[in-house]
Each structure stands twice: as C-alpha cells, then as structure tokens.
Write an enzyme that holds these catalytic residues in place. Structure first.
Site, PDB file in Angstrom:
ATOM      1  CD  GLU A  51      24.490  43.476  93.597  1.00 47.40           C
ATOM      2  OE1 GLU A  51      23.281  43.677  93.382  1.00 47.40           O
ATOM      3  OE2 GLU A  51      24.987  43.402  94.746  1.00 47.40           O
ATOM      4  CE  LYS A 120      20.059  42.157  94.330  1.00 47.96           C
ATOM      5  NZ  LYS A 120      20.888  43.325  94.722  1.00 47.96           N
ATOM      6  CB  CYS A 153      23.562  41.034  96.180  1.00 52.22           C
ATOM      7  SG  CYS A 153      23.918  42.115  97.596  1.00 52.22           S
TER       8      CYS A 153
END
Length: 268
Positions: A51, A120, A153
C-alpha cells in the site's frame, strides 16, 4: 534444473515486502529496479507491492505533496520497469484527482497496458481519514488466464468485500497493505481465513521495518484457496513467490460451495 521452473499453465506471483524506511519515491523505484532482474530470472509473472508503495505510508501531510495523477511520473517509471522486466507490476500510490486524494493501486502489464485501477473503499480510523476520499466499486481483470481483484488493506478485513469480488469471479485477490506491528492477528489469521471462506488465493503485501516511528509487521503472505499458507514472509524486507493454479480454486469451491450455498440461506 532450476527449482523455480514452472508449468506453463500456472501464474507465478511474487509479493515484494519492501523496506518501509525508504524516504523518496526515487529510492523506492530504485529498490524495485534492483530486485527485478532476479524476479525475471525466476519467471515471475506479476509482482504485488505494498500500500502506498510509491510515496510511503506514514508520511503525514507530505502525502499531498507526493500525490500524483494516475498517469503521472510515478506511473511512467513503473510502466518502464514493467516493460523492461517483462513482469506485471501492481503498486500502491497516493492519487491526486482534482481536489480529492485517493489511496489507490494500479497494475501495469509488461506491454504497458493498465490492467486495473482501484481506489481504497474503506478509510480506517487514524490519519487516513483526514487525507483520503473513499473510492467506489470493485473491478476484476484477467491476466495469464486467471481473474484478479484488488482490495486495499482495510478493505480486505470486511468479509463482504472479499465475498463480493469472489462472487464476481475473482480467483486471486491482491491486497496491498500497510499493517502495523500490533495487528499480527490480521495477517496470520484473518487473511488466510478470507482465502478459505471464498476458495480463492489471497496475496497480502506489507512493508517491513519502520517509517517515522511506525513499526510495520511484515508477515506478507500468499494464502491458498484451502486457507493454507503457500508462502509467508518474515519481518525483514524480502520477496516471496508462489505458483497459482486455477484448478485449486475450482477444487476448493467445489469442496466447500460457500459462494453458491449462501444464496439458499433463509436469513429472514
């Protein structure tokens, strides 16, 4: 015969657990450039990086300064590396789009094509909420005969997201992450469970070491469709790899047909 020679119908995936402490984007790209010749020699098809790989994760307000458009100079450098090495590169970066900042990931094929661009979805508590705008939606891409999805994540910590992309047909879920050292249960237990409960491969790429006082867990992993660890990294920077076999996805989903049987559950 080299032990890394593989059957042609398999996809060889590498997870690059890069050093968190590399300061500048140029340093990060140089680290990857130095690693790629060995990966080319090992016939790696795709490399998954952590990330916010290009800019670093724990850099506070510097995120805005290091953010760039999806086709910015970082993209151009990564595209050159993909073309030179013959390996698809999947990396995280801070994306500037108008007045919005996104925690994003791109995958570039060896011919320079953008295979996927994912933002994300869930912004976790902490500094990210003061910087990033949530993304919307998930997409799949095909590469070397397998179907891939990206979750960044925190996104993979929701059972609904992995179930969603698996239901769309993803056979491999790629998860760039920046997991702190205090969250070992996530990497060691939750992530393999996500692979098991959906019958998919799940690749989890973390950073190693520390950056501006944040300690990263490392412990990157490629979890197989049955939940076993195909390969697991330690706490230091390293590159791990495994061969992905779509027949194992099909076998796992036939043995435990969660994706199909969930539709028959009478919950209300």
């Amino acid at each position: 015969m080299n032990s890394w020679l593989r059957t042609p119908d398999l996809v060889r995936l590498a997870v690059a657990q890069s050093p968190a402490g590399l300061d500048k984007t140029e340093d990060r790209i140089a680290w990857l450039r130095d690693a790629l010749p060995d990966l080319t020699a090992k016939s790696i098809d795709l490399v998954l990086l952590p990330e916010l790989f290009l800019c670093g994760y724990n850099i506070g307000d510097t995120l805005a300064d290091r953010a760039e458009p999806a086709d910015g100079p970082g993209f151009e450098a990564m595209r050159d590396l993909a073309q030179t090495s013959g390996i698809a590169l999947h990396y995280g970066f801070a994306e500037a789009d108008g007045t919005h900042l996104y925690n994003s990931a791109l995958c570039i094929s060896p011919d320079g094509t953008v295979l996927t661009h994912q933002r994300k979805l869930g912004i976790p508590p902490g500094f990210e909420q003061t910087h990033f705008t949530p993304g919307v939606g998930c997409s799949l891409f095909s590469y070397r005969g397998m179907r891939f999805a990206t979750l960044i994540c925190y996104d993979a910590e929701f059972p609904e997201t992995v179930r969603h992309v698996a239901s769309l047909g993803a056979e491999v879920v790629l998860v760039p992450t920046a997991l702190g050292a205090q969250w070992g249960w996530v990497a060691h237990t939750m992530i393999p469970c996500r692979a098991y409960e959906n019958g998919v491969y799940l690749a989890y790429a973390n950073s190693a070491g520390s950056q501006n006082g944040m300690e990263f867990l490392g412990a990157s992993v490629i979890a197989a469709p049955g939940g076993a660890e195909a390969v697991r990294a330690g706490s230091e920077p390293e590159v791990i790899f495994a061969d992905l076999d779509r027949a194992k996805v099909q076998a796992a989903q036939a043995r435990l047909p969660y994706l199909k049987d969930r539709l028959s559950l009478k919950l209300t």
